[in-house]
Design a protein around this motif. Structure first.
Motif, PDB file in Angstrom:
ATOM      1  N   LYS A   1    -110.103  43.564  -9.028  1.00  0.00           N
ATOM      2  CA  LYS A   1    -109.197  42.562  -8.460  1.00  0.00           C
ATOM      3  C   LYS A   1    -108.269  41.955  -9.504  1.00  0.00           C
ATOM      4  CE  LYS A   1    -112.138  41.350  -4.565  1.00  0.00           C
ATOM      5  NZ  LYS A   1    -112.883  40.272  -3.896  1.00  0.00           N
ATOM      6  N   VAL A   2    -108.811  41.603 -10.654  1.00  0.00           N
ATOM      7  CA  VAL A   2    -107.988  40.962 -11.686  1.00  0.00           C
ATOM      8  C   VAL A   2    -106.881  41.918 -12.128  1.00  0.00           C
ATOM      9  CG1 VAL A   2    -107.960  39.993 -14.019  1.00  0.00           C
ATOM     10  CG2 VAL A   2    -109.826  39.427 -12.448  1.00  0.00           C
ATOM     11  N   GLN A   3    -107.221  43.172 -12.366  1.00  0.00           N
ATOM     12  CA  GLN A   3    -106.213  44.126 -12.824  1.00  0.00           C
ATOM     13  C   GLN A   3    -105.113  44.319 -11.786  1.00  0.00           C
ATOM     14  OE1 GLN A   3    -108.516  47.544 -14.027  1.00  0.00           O
ATOM     15  NE2 GLN A   3    -108.947  46.647 -16.018  1.00  0.00           N
ATOM     16  N   CYS A   4    -105.480  44.363 -10.514  1.00  0.00           N
ATOM     17  CA  CYS A   4    -104.465  44.502  -9.459  1.00  0.00           C
ATOM     18  C   CYS A   4    -103.561  43.270  -9.421  1.00  0.00           C
ATOM     19  CB  CYS A   4    -105.130  44.715  -8.100  1.00  0.00           C
ATOM     20  SG  CYS A   4    -105.902  46.335  -7.901  1.00  0.00           S
ATOM     21  N   ALA A   5    -104.158  42.079  -9.498  1.00  0.00           N
ATOM     22  CA  ALA A   5    -103.372  40.845  -9.449  1.00  0.00           C
ATOM     23  C   ALA A   5    -102.428  40.759 -10.647  1.00  0.00           C
ATOM     24  CB  ALA A   5    -104.298  39.631  -9.410  1.00  0.00           C
ATOM     25  N   VAL A   6    -102.931  41.066 -11.828  1.00  0.00           N
ATOM     26  CA  VAL A   6    -102.122  40.990 -13.046  1.00  0.00           C
ATOM     27  C   VAL A   6    -100.924  41.928 -12.949  1.00  0.00           C
ATOM     28  CG1 VAL A   6    -102.143  41.545 -15.517  1.00  0.00           C
ATOM     29  CG2 VAL A   6    -103.994  40.190 -14.518  1.00  0.00           C
ATOM     30  N   PHE A   7    -101.112  43.070 -12.309  1.00  0.00           N
ATOM     31  CA  PHE A   7    -100.028  44.034 -12.156  1.00  0.00           C
ATOM     32  C   PHE A   7     -98.859  43.444 -11.369  1.00  0.00           C
ATOM     33  CE2 PHE A   7     -97.947  47.788 -10.344  1.00  0.00           C
ATOM     34  CZ  PHE A   7     -97.776  48.548 -11.491  1.00  0.00           C
ATOM     35  N   MET A   8     -99.128  42.449 -10.527  1.00  0.00           N
ATOM     36  CA  MET A   8     -98.090  41.865  -9.681  1.00  0.00           C
ATOM     37  C   MET A   8     -97.459  40.607 -10.284  1.00  0.00           C
ATOM     38  SD  MET A   8     -98.150  44.230  -7.568  1.00  0.00           S
ATOM     39  CE  MET A   8     -96.749  43.623  -6.661  1.00  0.00           C
ATOM     40  N   LEU A   9     -97.839  40.247 -11.490  1.00  0.00           N
ATOM     41  CA  LEU A   9     -97.227  39.092 -12.153  1.00  0.00           C
ATOM     42  C   LEU A   9     -95.946  39.518 -12.860  1.00  0.00           C
ATOM     43  CD1 LEU A   9    -100.422  37.496 -13.736  1.00  0.00           C
ATOM     44  CD2 LEU A   9     -99.141  36.640 -11.760  1.00  0.00           C
TER      45      LEU A   9
ATOM     46  N   LEU B   1    -106.818  60.903 -11.749  1.00  0.00           N
ATOM     47  CA  LEU B   1    -106.602  59.466 -11.838  1.00  0.00           C
ATOM     48  C   LEU B   1    -107.911  58.755 -12.124  1.00  0.00           C
ATOM     49  CD1 LEU B   1    -104.214  58.815  -8.816  1.00  0.00           C
ATOM     50  CD2 LEU B   1    -103.643  58.797 -11.235  1.00  0.00           C
ATOM     51  N   SER B   2    -107.827  57.770 -12.973  1.00  0.00           N
ATOM     52  CA  SER B   2    -109.008  56.960 -13.248  1.00  0.00           C
ATOM     53  C   SER B   2    -109.304  56.112 -12.016  1.00  0.00           C
ATOM     54  CB  SER B   2    -108.750  56.055 -14.447  1.00  0.00           C
ATOM     55  OG  SER B   2    -107.736  55.114 -14.116  1.00  0.00           O
ATOM     56  N   ALA B   3    -110.484  55.560 -11.968  1.00  0.00           N
ATOM     57  CA  ALA B   3    -110.855  54.698 -10.839  1.00  0.00           C
ATOM     58  C   ALA B   3    -109.887  53.526 -10.743  1.00  0.00           C
ATOM     59  CB  ALA B   3    -112.287  54.203 -11.008  1.00  0.00           C
ATOM     60  N   GLU B   4    -109.502  52.977 -11.901  1.00  0.00           N
ATOM     61  CA  GLU B   4    -108.575  51.844 -11.903  1.00  0.00           C
ATOM     62  C   GLU B   4    -107.239  52.235 -11.297  1.00  0.00           C
ATOM     63  OE1 GLU B   4    -110.230  52.884 -14.637  1.00  0.00           O
ATOM     64  OE2 GLU B   4    -111.594  51.227 -15.063  1.00  0.00           O
ATOM     65  N   ALA B   5    -106.743  53.411 -11.676  1.00  0.00           N
ATOM     66  CA  ALA B   5    -105.449  53.865 -11.164  1.00  0.00           C
ATOM     67  C   ALA B   5    -105.516  54.114  -9.662  1.00  0.00           C
ATOM     68  CB  ALA B   5    -105.007  55.127 -11.895  1.00  0.00           C
ATOM     69  N   LYS B   6    -106.639  54.632  -9.178  1.00  0.00           N
ATOM     70  CA  LYS B   6    -106.787  54.869  -7.739  1.00  0.00           C
ATOM     71  C   LYS B   6    -106.780  53.555  -6.972  1.00  0.00           C
ATOM     72  CE  LYS B   6    -109.258  59.218  -8.124  1.00  0.00           C
ATOM     73  NZ  LYS B   6    -110.533  59.905  -7.981  1.00  0.00           N
ATOM     74  N   HIS B   7    -107.474  52.555  -7.499  1.00  0.00           N
ATOM     75  CA  HIS B   7    -107.490  51.252  -6.819  1.00  0.00           C
ATOM     76  C   HIS B   7    -106.106  50.623  -6.831  1.00  0.00           C
ATOM     77  CE1 HIS B   7    -111.721  51.182  -6.012  1.00  0.00           C
ATOM     78  NE2 HIS B   7    -112.001  51.417  -7.268  1.00  0.00           N
ATOM     79  N   LEU B   8    -105.414  50.748  -7.943  1.00  0.00           N
ATOM     80  CA  LEU B   8    -104.068  50.188  -8.032  1.00  0.00           C
ATOM     81  C   LEU B   8    -103.130  50.911  -7.063  1.00  0.00           C
ATOM     82  CD1 LEU B   8    -102.250  48.126  -9.349  1.00  0.00           C
ATOM     83  CD2 LEU B   8    -101.809  49.768 -11.170  1.00  0.00           C
ATOM     84  N   ARG B   9    -103.250  52.238  -6.980  1.00  0.00           N
ATOM     85  CA  ARG B   9    -102.425  53.006  -6.041  1.00  0.00           C
ATOM     86  C   ARG B   9    -102.698  52.551  -4.605  1.00  0.00           C
ATOM     87  NH1 ARG B   9    -104.510  58.703  -5.609  1.00  0.00           N
ATOM     88  NH2 ARG B   9    -106.012  57.505  -4.428  1.00  0.00           N
ATOM     89  N   ASP B  10    -103.975  52.401  -4.255  1.00  0.00           N
ATOM     90  CA  ASP B  10    -104.329  51.950  -2.903  1.00  0.00           C
ATOM     91  C   ASP B  10    -103.813  50.537  -2.649  1.00  0.00           C
ATOM     92  OD1 ASP B  10    -105.579  54.379  -2.588  1.00  0.00           O
ATOM     93  OD2 ASP B  10    -107.609  53.586  -2.858  1.00  0.00           O
ATOM     94  N   PHE B  11    -103.948  49.678  -3.644  1.00  0.00           N
ATOM     95  CA  PHE B  11    -103.483  48.299  -3.542  1.00  0.00           C
ATOM     96  C   PHE B  11    -101.979  48.261  -3.279  1.00  0.00           C
ATOM     97  CE2 PHE B  11    -101.849  44.626  -6.109  1.00  0.00           C
ATOM     98  CZ  PHE B  11    -102.312  43.604  -5.307  1.00  0.00           C
ATOM     99  N   LYS B  12    -101.220  49.079  -4.011  1.00  0.00           N
ATOM    100  CA  LYS B  12     -99.759  49.088  -3.873  1.00  0.00           C
ATOM    101  C   LYS B  12     -99.314  49.559  -2.484  1.00  0.00           C
ATOM    102  CE  LYS B  12     -96.943  48.979  -6.844  1.00  0.00           C
ATOM    103  NZ  LYS B  12     -95.910  47.994  -6.950  1.00  0.00           N
ATOM    104  N   LYS B  13    -100.140  50.327  -1.792  1.00  0.00           N
ATOM    105  CA  LYS B  13     -99.787  50.792  -0.444  1.00  0.00           C
ATOM    106  C   LYS B  13     -99.631  49.627   0.534  1.00  0.00           C
ATOM    107  CE  LYS B  13    -101.976  55.318  -0.789  1.00  0.00           C
ATOM    108  NZ  LYS B  13    -103.087  56.162  -0.329  1.00  0.00           N
TER     109      LYS B  13
END
Length: 147
Positions: free
Chosen positions: A87-95, A38-50
């Motif tokens: 942060k921006v990428q995580c927030a955008v994922f939830m729009l 997983l890329s760093a971005e994907a890991k952060h998104l996975r953690d965020f979704k938890k």
């Protein structure tokens, strides 16, 4: 009469040596596909979704909901120690819905590269659209007047 011992029957001839069985034909092995790490971005998104963040649909009907949504994301970011650049990428994922449409327009206006848009820029654009300055001032005054 005396019994004569009969000579022992001749030993059977040794069995001819069997040729070794042919080695089994090698079974072709399909190359195994190793999933990319997983890329760093994907890991952060996975953690965020938890943390089960809520989505935001871009509705303009309840500006307080927009403020609460953004505040809830900031709380999650604080607990998960989310790097600023994620942060921006995580927030955008939830729009969703109109929120996604707003983001696509905003992203183009801010340069078109989500990795270069700061969290501060995102928040300023978000509040300008969904939680206007006049409403923020009114809510702030309402809060200060609580007794």
């Amino acid at each position: 009469m005396r019994e004569q011992q009969q000579p022992a029957p001749p030993a059977p001839a040794p069995a001819p040596a069997l040729a070794p069985a042919p080695a089994p034909a090698p079974v072709p092995v399909a190359p195994q596909v190793v999933p990319d790490q997983l890329s760093a971005e994907a890991k952060h998104l996975r953690d965020f979704k938890k943390y089960n963040p809520t989505t935001f649909d871009g509705s303009l009907e309840d500006p307080t909901r927009a403020q609460l949504w953004l505040s809830s994301l900031e709380t999650i970011f604080r607990y998960m120690k989310c790097p600023k650049d994620q942060k921006v990428q995580c927030a955008v994922f939830m729009l969703t819905d109109r929120g996604t449409a707003w983001w696509e327009t905003t992203e183009r206006m801010l340069g078109g590269d989500v990795s270069q848009i700061t969290w501060q820029q995102f928040k300023e654009s978000f509040y300008a659209k969904f939680f206007s300055a006049s409403l923020r001032d009114a809510k702030r005054q309402e809060f200060l007047n609580l007794e």
